[in-house]
Design a protein around this motif. Structure first.
Motif, PDB file in Angstrom:
ATOM      1  N   LEU A 174     -28.427 -73.643 -14.816  1.00  0.00           N
ATOM      2  CA  LEU A 174     -29.805 -74.071 -15.034  1.00  0.00           C
ATOM      3  C   LEU A 174     -30.708 -72.903 -15.409  1.00  0.00           C
ATOM      4  O   LEU A 174     -31.533 -73.018 -16.317  1.00  0.00           O
ATOM      5  N   ARG A 181     -15.342 -74.358 -21.215  1.00  0.00           N
ATOM      6  CA  ARG A 181     -16.498 -74.884 -21.952  1.00  0.00           C
ATOM      7  C   ARG A 181     -16.072 -75.187 -23.367  1.00  0.00           C
ATOM      8  O   ARG A 181     -15.120 -74.617 -23.889  1.00  0.00           O
ATOM      9  N   GLY A 198     -28.566 -73.627 -19.566  1.00  0.00           N
ATOM     10  CA  GLY A 198     -28.407 -74.862 -20.326  1.00  0.00           C
ATOM     11  C   GLY A 198     -26.960 -75.175 -20.656  1.00  0.00           C
ATOM     12  O   GLY A 198     -26.637 -76.316 -20.969  1.00  0.00           O
ATOM     13  N   ASP A 199     -26.071 -74.172 -20.599  1.00  0.00           N
ATOM     14  CA  ASP A 199     -24.656 -74.402 -20.889  1.00  0.00           C
ATOM     15  C   ASP A 199     -24.013 -75.279 -19.818  1.00  0.00           C
ATOM     16  O   ASP A 199     -24.319 -75.140 -18.635  1.00  0.00           O
ATOM     17  N   GLN A 200     -23.112 -76.137 -20.273  1.00  0.00           N
ATOM     18  CA  GLN A 200     -22.335 -76.989 -19.386  1.00  0.00           C
ATOM     19  C   GLN A 200     -20.858 -76.650 -19.549  1.00  0.00           C
ATOM     20  O   GLN A 200     -20.434 -76.204 -20.614  1.00  0.00           O
ATOM     21  N   ARG A 236     -25.942 -76.101 -11.108  1.00  0.00           N
ATOM     22  CA  ARG A 236     -25.743 -77.480 -10.653  1.00  0.00           C
ATOM     23  C   ARG A 236     -24.268 -77.814 -10.774  1.00  0.00           C
ATOM     24  O   ARG A 236     -23.656 -77.612 -11.820  1.00  0.00           O
ATOM     25  N   ARG A 246     -23.325 -76.812 -14.565  1.00  0.00           N
ATOM     26  CA  ARG A 246     -24.349 -76.455 -15.551  1.00  0.00           C
ATOM     27  C   ARG A 246     -25.144 -75.283 -15.015  1.00  0.00           C
ATOM     28  O   ARG A 246     -25.576 -75.297 -13.865  1.00  0.00           O
ATOM     29  N   PRO A 265     -17.881 -80.997 -13.288  1.00  0.00           N
ATOM     30  CA  PRO A 265     -18.828 -80.475 -14.270  1.00  0.00           C
ATOM     31  C   PRO A 265     -19.827 -79.529 -13.608  1.00  0.00           C
ATOM     32  O   PRO A 265     -20.271 -79.774 -12.479  1.00  0.00           O
TER      33      PRO A 265
END
Length: 90
Positions: A52, A85, A17-19, A65, A50, A48
């Motif tokens: 998943l 981040r 969930g981290d981007q 991603r 992420r 960017p």
């Protein structure tokens, strides 16, 4: 509330969930060919990313991603991708 602080980490350090934003691709010298390969997949500075998910057990591979593409990367490959981040200061 204070503004978030950018923190450098590897893609492998993120939680699902981290981007983040790609900072650089820096594999070990003996795996220098990975730089061109990972860059060709879209892991370029400023992109960017992420995380998943991680496979269970062991968390290898990672589902990542970047841009509009999704890839499964081994932890060793993800560890070569440095990211920025945002985290909240306490």
């Amino acid at each position: 509330m204070r503004a978030p602080t950018p923190v450098s980490a590897s893609l492998d350090d993120l939680e699902p969930g981290d981007q983040a934003l790609v900072a650089e691709v820096s594999p070990p010298h003996e795996l220098s060919a990975w730089t061109a390969w990972l860059t060709s997949l879209g892991f370029e500075p400023g992109e960017p990313v992420r995380l998943l998910s991680r496979a269970r057990p062991g968390g290898d591979p990672l589902c990542v991603r970047v841009g509009g593409s999704t890839y499964a990367l081994r932890r060793a490959e993800a560890a070569c991708i440095r990211v920025w981040r945002e985290v909240a200061r306490r």
